[in-house]
Motif scaffolding. Structure first.
Motif, PDB file in Angstrom:
ATOM      1  N   ASP A   1       6.258   7.130  -3.391  1.00 50.95           N
ATOM      2  CA  ASP A   1       6.472   7.949  -4.593  1.00 50.95           C
ATOM      3  C   ASP A   1       5.894   9.357  -4.451  1.00 50.95           C
ATOM      4  N   GLY A   2       5.263   9.652  -3.292  1.00 50.70           N
ATOM      5  CA  GLY A   2       4.786  10.998  -3.015  1.00 50.70           C
ATOM      6  C   GLY A   2       3.288  11.215  -3.149  1.00 50.70           C
ATOM      7  N   HIS A   3       2.559  10.308  -3.797  1.00 46.84           N
ATOM      8  CA  HIS A   3       1.115  10.542  -3.947  1.00 46.84           C
ATOM      9  C   HIS A   3       0.372  10.259  -2.638  1.00 46.84           C
ATOM     10  N   ALA A   4      -0.787  10.889  -2.514  1.00 49.94           N
ATOM     11  CA  ALA A   4      -1.596  10.761  -1.300  1.00 49.94           C
ATOM     12  C   ALA A   4      -2.497   9.537  -1.369  1.00 49.94           C
ATOM     13  N   ILE A   5      -2.658   8.895  -0.236  1.00 49.38           N
ATOM     14  CA  ILE A   5      -3.578   7.774  -0.084  1.00 49.38           C
ATOM     15  C   ILE A   5      -4.576   8.178   0.993  1.00 49.38           C
ATOM     16  N   LEU A   7       1.959  -2.348  22.997  1.00 50.00           N
ATOM     17  CA  LEU A   7       2.233  -2.122  21.582  1.00 50.00           C
ATOM     18  C   LEU A   7       0.954  -1.585  20.953  1.00 50.00           C
ATOM     19  N   TYR A   8       1.104  -0.746  19.941  1.00 51.09           N
ATOM     20  CA  TYR A   8      -0.042  -0.253  19.198  1.00 51.09           C
ATOM     21  C   TYR A   8      -0.089  -0.986  17.863  1.00 51.09           C
ATOM     22  N   VAL A   9      -1.243  -1.566  17.562  1.00 50.47           N
ATOM     23  CA  VAL A   9      -1.440  -2.284  16.306  1.00 50.47           C
ATOM     24  C   VAL A   9      -2.444  -1.499  15.473  1.00 50.47           C
ATOM     25  N   TYR A  10      -1.958  -1.027  14.324  1.00 50.91           N
ATOM     26  CA  TYR A  10      -2.776  -0.209  13.432  1.00 50.91           C
ATOM     27  C   TYR A  10      -3.102  -1.004  12.173  1.00 50.91           C
ATOM     28  N   THR A  11      -4.358  -0.908  11.726  1.00 51.21           N
ATOM     29  CA  THR A  11      -4.732  -1.425  10.416  1.00 51.21           C
ATOM     30  C   THR A  11      -5.100  -0.224   9.554  1.00 51.21           C
ATOM     31  N   VAL A  12      -4.812  -0.348   8.270  1.00 50.53           N
ATOM     32  CA  VAL A  12      -5.024   0.759   7.341  1.00 50.53           C
ATOM     33  C   VAL A  12      -5.897   0.266   6.197  1.00 50.53           C
ATOM     34  N   LEU A  25       0.821  -1.212   0.000  1.00 52.39           N
ATOM     35  CA  LEU A  25       0.000   0.000   0.000  1.00 52.39           C
ATOM     36  C   LEU A  25       0.855   1.261   0.000  1.00 52.39           C
ATOM     37  N   LEU A  26       1.908   1.285   0.814  1.00 57.59           N
ATOM     38  CA  LEU A  26       2.700   2.498   0.979  1.00 57.59           C
ATOM     39  C   LEU A  26       3.971   2.524   0.139  1.00 57.59           C
ATOM     40  N   GLY A  27       4.240   1.446  -0.594  1.00 61.13           N
ATOM     41  CA  GLY A  27       5.415   1.423  -1.455  1.00 61.13           C
ATOM     42  C   GLY A  27       6.721   1.483  -0.691  1.00 61.13           C
ATOM     43  N   ARG A  28       6.720   0.948   0.516  1.00 57.89           N
ATOM     44  CA  ARG A  28       7.915   0.994   1.367  1.00 57.89           C
ATOM     45  C   ARG A  28       8.294  -0.414   1.796  1.00 57.89           C
TER      46      ARG A  28
END
Length: 173
Positions: free
Chosen positions: A136-140, A156-161, A84-87
């Motif tokens: 790559d800089g675009h917004a999600i 711990l913090y568990v985040y879902t996106v 999703l984040l390209g990382r």
């Protein structure tokens, strides 16, 4: 490190430290051993738990990121988060979301705090809408949900996106 047999027949894992020195023309040795059996068992259990966590996260279709509650450092991400984040996972681990520049809006500190403060108060987050920055800089446009979990007594913090960019675009078109 050596495995030593105890008088009762059991074995222990020990670290042995030694030093030779001269005293009155004679070489003398001083040896110290320390039982590290329990420490090694704990380390093995932690490694097994880490591997289990990685396996579970890798199977989830939703992007997930786990952070240390105290420091904000990223401890784990799953392949869906990477996609999703390209990382890459390797580039994210050990860094904070601010260090990675994940928040698209200029006020990343405000967004980060909005995503952490409810968790610090023992609350949960459901579908907090924000914009994240792809590598790559675009917004999600994303909905972020989060829970606090304890691992060995440490929060711990568990985040879902959830990427809602396209669904919001269709609603507005």
């Amino acid at each position: 490190r050596v495995h030593a047999r105890m008088a009762d027949g059991s074995t222990m894992l020990a670290e042995i430290f030694g030093r030779r020195f001269q005293s009155n023309g004679e070489t003398t040795g001083l040896w110290l051993s320390r039982d590290i059996t329990e420490r090694e068992h704990i380390a093995q259990r932690l490694q097994q738990k880490q591997q289990q966590l990685e396996q579970i996260l890798s199977l989830l279709p939703e992007p997930v990121v786990v952070t240390d509650a105290a420091t904000g450092h990223i401890l784990e991400v799953n392949p869906a988060w990477e996609s999703l984040l390209g990382r890459r996972r390797e580039d994210a681990l050990g860094h904070t979301t601010l260090e990675l520049g994940l928040y698209f809006d200029n006020d990343g500190v405000r967004i980060r705090d909005a995503l952490r403060e409810p968790l610090r108060r023992g609350e949960k987050i459901d579908a907090y809408e924000t914009r994240l920055r792809h590598a790559d800089g675009h917004a999600i446009l994303a909905e972020v949900s989060a829970r606090t979990v304890l691992q060995e007594g440490h929060p711990l913090y568990v985040y879902t996106v959830r990427d809602v960019t396209e669904s919001r675009r269709m609603v507005h078109d």
